[in-house]
Design an enzyme around this catalytic site. Structure first.
Site, short mmCIF file in Angstrom:
data_model
loop_
_atom_site.label_atom_id
_atom_site.label_comp_id
_atom_site.label_asym_id
_atom_site.label_seq_id
_atom_site.Cartn_x
_atom_site.Cartn_y
_atom_site.Cartn_z
N GLU A 112 0.88 -1.17 0.00
CA GLU A 112 0.00 0.00 0.00
C GLU A 112 0.91 1.21 0.00
O GLU A 112 1.67 1.42 0.94
CB GLU A 112 -0.89 0.01 1.25
CG GLU A 112 -1.64 -1.29 1.54
CD GLU A 112 -2.82 -1.53 0.60
OE1 GLU A 112 -3.08 -0.68 -0.26
OE2 GLU A 112 -3.45 -2.59 0.73
N CYS A 159 -1.88 9.41 3.39
CA CYS A 159 -1.70 8.94 2.02
C CYS A 159 -2.86 9.40 1.17
O CYS A 159 -2.75 9.55 -0.03
CB CYS A 159 -1.58 7.43 1.99
SG CYS A 159 -2.83 6.67 3.01
P1 NAP Z 1 8.56 4.79 4.26
O1 NAP Z 1 9.66 5.70 4.45
O2 NAP Z 1 8.40 4.10 2.96
O3 NAP Z 1 8.65 3.71 5.44
C1 NAP Z 1 7.65 2.74 5.65
C2 NAP Z 1 8.23 1.58 6.43
O4 NAP Z 1 9.20 0.89 5.63
C3 NAP Z 1 8.95 1.98 7.71
O5 NAP Z 1 8.66 1.04 8.70
C4 NAP Z 1 10.39 1.92 7.28
O6 NAP Z 1 11.29 1.74 8.36
C5 NAP Z 1 10.37 0.70 6.39
N1 NAP Z 1 11.51 0.54 5.48
C6 NAP Z 1 12.30 1.50 4.95
N2 NAP Z 1 13.24 0.94 4.14
C7 NAP Z 1 13.04 -0.39 4.17
C8 NAP Z 1 13.68 -1.51 3.57
N3 NAP Z 1 14.74 -1.39 2.77
N4 NAP Z 1 13.21 -2.74 3.84
C9 NAP Z 1 12.15 -2.90 4.65
N5 NAP Z 1 11.51 -1.90 5.26
C10 NAP Z 1 11.94 -0.65 5.02
O7 NAP Z 1 7.15 5.53 4.52
P2 NAP Z 1 6.77 6.54 5.69
O8 NAP Z 1 7.51 7.80 5.48
O9 NAP Z 1 6.84 5.88 7.01
O10 NAP Z 1 5.22 6.76 5.38
C11 NAP Z 1 4.75 7.68 4.45
C12 NAP Z 1 4.38 7.04 3.14
O11 NAP Z 1 3.44 6.00 3.35
C13 NAP Z 1 3.71 7.99 2.16
O12 NAP Z 1 4.20 7.76 0.87
C14 NAP Z 1 2.25 7.59 2.25
O13 NAP Z 1 1.48 7.93 1.12
C15 NAP Z 1 2.36 6.13 2.44
N6 NAP Z 1 1.13 5.56 3.01
C16 NAP Z 1 0.32 4.79 2.23
C17 NAP Z 1 -0.88 4.30 2.75
C18 NAP Z 1 -1.81 3.45 1.93
O14 NAP Z 1 -2.69 2.84 2.52
N7 NAP Z 1 -1.67 3.38 0.64
C19 NAP Z 1 -1.20 4.58 4.06
C20 NAP Z 1 -0.34 5.35 4.83
C21 NAP Z 1 0.84 5.83 4.30
P3 NAP Z 1 12.08 3.02 8.98
O15 NAP Z 1 11.08 3.94 9.51
O16 NAP Z 1 12.90 2.38 10.02
O17 NAP Z 1 12.86 3.58 7.83
#
Ligand code: NAP
Ligand code: MG
Length: 554
Positions: free
Chosen positions: A316, A350
């Protein structure tokens, strides 16, 4: 309107407590006020009283060293990281464990060992345990809501909403299992002379499921997927975002205190690049639900494709959600819905409305209404009831806000906002003004880039057709809103490329989904499964089908 599934779930008498652990079933009296889809827009005074009480209690207990939970055991390691509040970075919420590759592997081993028993348990027993976990969330909903405010910067309703939504998502998955008889369905009896052949379709769990959640809905987007994975019979290793380990821990406690057996739900903390990557690379993992950015989601999707055989990836991802407004729209309603969706949770949903595409004859009037409503929003410590906007969640977002504001003031006109707030009560937090930008050329990169901040852009187009063409001209397809005539709304629904769509809604142009009402998920670069969380087809994503044919001689 559909009935809330949770009301139904709550009415069921609780069965015998699970033997293994003591369940805190009789601690708090059931709150008279319950956040639901119908109460969320107009909460009573009682909600504030309870929130204030929980706030005082949570603040008094901040700053502890908090363990991971692996195989039912607390795990503390030498390497730690601090969790500080974006409201005031002097507030240390807690110290958390910077898990290593080994910790991630231990969690996977525990989940792997616990799986056969959990998978072969009667599905009704899993439903009972998961309902208990959801009930535990409801019992602690104010405490969890407060932690969400302190850790993410959510205002009261947003914090409580995230917490209650999680319980509702879990109840929904439990109800889904029940409604479908555990997804065990008789098929046709094939006509074989001399034999009777009966066939059954059974959906069965995959194995160890990894859940990786983002910072913005750290409770719902951890608990929702975990609840579905678990009730389906998978075991889970869950890693929260580094910005939000505390809410993650509270989820793990609600699962543990429900009596979910050791190893079935494991909570590990640490960087995505190490702990997260270890979870992704391990061949014992049978499936994953990732919620977060497009870049990390696509990285995971591609990494999974390099495995020995295909495995499900429910990714997602981000959004660049448009509100389309025609000359026939009620502009007051449109402005109300757009401002709520652009700036709720500081634009870090999001589903946030980041593009306003409006027919030229009504653009100036709509822009004026939006600016007036934006300027009326109160910004400050989001734990205080008077404030609507809190800080953005982290230093990276705060810095980027400054960069985007500068870029946009060069490319277009900032109608309101555009500044970081640095004085007085704002000095130690990541506060940014709600910002509306006009006159940015359609070729500008920020029409397609998810900023994930309290910034929205408005533009005029000559027709509904042009508006829809522009709305769809992005890689994302998460949510979309529409304001105009009922007939135009049908054109909008038929042509918009998005998983969650709304017409003429004052409660939010593009935001405000609730399980059982608006199941949530995206198309295109916003989501991989094509089925929405909290919806009719969600739990089956966590199972594969087995046809069982049994033949007897006549
Ligand atoms: P993010 O930077 O992509 O991080 C999401 C998760 O992935 C975190 O737990 C992060 O850990 C982990 N992660 C990072 N690199 C990784 C890797 N190489 N392998 C495995 N896991 C890894 O996203 P965010 O900044 O937390 O959230 C914002 C984003 O989420 C926005 O783009 C938003 O649109 C999206 N979002 C989408 C939805 C939906 O339902 N479509 C809902 C909510 C949010 P760390 O924090 O430790 O880096
Ligand atoms: Mg933090």
């Amino acid at each position: 309107m559909p009935k809330t599934t949770t009301a139904k779930a709550k009415a069921r008498p609780a069965k015998k407590p699970v033997a293994r652990r003591k369940v805190a079933a009789k601690t708090a009296p059931a709150p008279a006020f319950r956040l639901t889809y119908s109460t969320m827009f107009n909460p009573p005074e009682e909600m504030h009283t309870r929130y204030d009480k929980a706030l005082a209690k949570v603040k008094a207990g901040m700053g502890k060293d908090v363990g991971m939970i692996i195989n039912g055991q607390e795990r503390f390691v030498a390497d730690k990281f601090e969790d500080r509040s974006p409201i005031n970075t002097d507030w240390v919420l807690g110290t958390f464990q910077k898990g290593s590759k080994q910790d991630a592997e231990d969690a996977l081993a525990a989940a792997h060992a616990a799986w056969p028993k959990w998978a072969n348990m009667k599905w009704q027993d899993r439903v009972r345990l998961l309902r208990k976990a959801a009930a535990n969330i409801e019992k602690r909903v104010y405490e969890i809501g407060v932690v969400l405010s302190l850790e993410v910067g959510k205002n009261r309703m947003e914090g409580l909403g995230d917490a209650q939504e999680t319980a509702d998502l879990i109840y929904y998955s439990c109800d889904s299992m029940e409604r479908n008889g555990g997804f065990i369905k008789p098929m046709g009896t094939d006509p074989l002379t001399g034999f009777t052949s009966t066939n059954v379709s059974v959906l069965r769990p995959y194995g160890v499921w990894v859940v990786i959640s983002p910072f913005n809905f750290p409770f719902a987007l951890a608990g929702g997927p975990s609840g579905a994975a678990l009730v389906a019979g998978n075991t889970v290793v869950f890693k929260p975002a580094t910005d939000t380990p505390w809410t993650g821990r509270l989820l793990a406690e609600c699962m543990r205190d429900a009596g979910i057996p050791d190893g079935v739900f494991n909570y590990v903390t640490g960087p995505g690049s190490t702990v997260g990557q270890t979870l992704i690379d391990d061949p014992r993992v049978a499936g994953i639900t990732f919620t977060g950015s497009y870049n990390v989601g696509m990285h995971i999707y591609r990494a999974f494709a390099a495995g020995r055989y295909p495995r499900p990836v429910i990714a997602e991802m981000g959004g660049k959600n448009p509100a389309v407004v025609t000359r026939h729209a009620d502009l007051e309603t449109a402005a109300t819905g757009i401002v709520r969706s652009a700036f709720g949770l500081q634009g870090q949903k999001c589903s946030a409305c980041s593009r306003i595409i409006v027919e030229a004859p009504v653009k100036d009037k709509l822009a004026a209404l939006i600016v007036a409503k934006t300027e009326a929003l109160k910004i400050g410590d989001p734990t205080l009831r008077e404030n609507y906007l809190g800080p953005v969640a982290n230093a990276g977002g705060y810095r980027e806000f400054g960069e985007f504001a500068e870029e946009l003031s060069g490319a277009g006109t900032i109608l309101t906002g555009g500044h970081q707030l640095k004085q007085g009560d704002y000095a130690k937090g990541y506060f940014c003004e709600a910002t509306v930008v006009d006159n940015v050329p359609h070729s500008h990169r920020l029409w397609k880039h998810e900023m994930f901040l309290p910034i929205t852009m408005i533009t005029a187009v000559d027709s509904l057709q042009s508006a829809l063409a522009m709305a769809n001209d992005v890689d994302y397809g998460l949510t979309a809103g529409f304001y105009g005539s009922a007939k135009e709304a049908e054109t909008f629904f038929n042509h918009i490329e998005a998983g969650v769509t709304y017409a003429n809604r004052p409660q939010g142009a593009t935001t405000g989904a609730w399980p059982g009402f608006q199941p949530f998920g995206g198309w295109k670069g916003s989501g991989s499964s094509g089925k929405n969380g909290g919806g009719l087809y969600y739990v089956p994503l966590y199972m594969h089908e087995q046809i069982q044919t049994r033949v007897k001689k006549d």
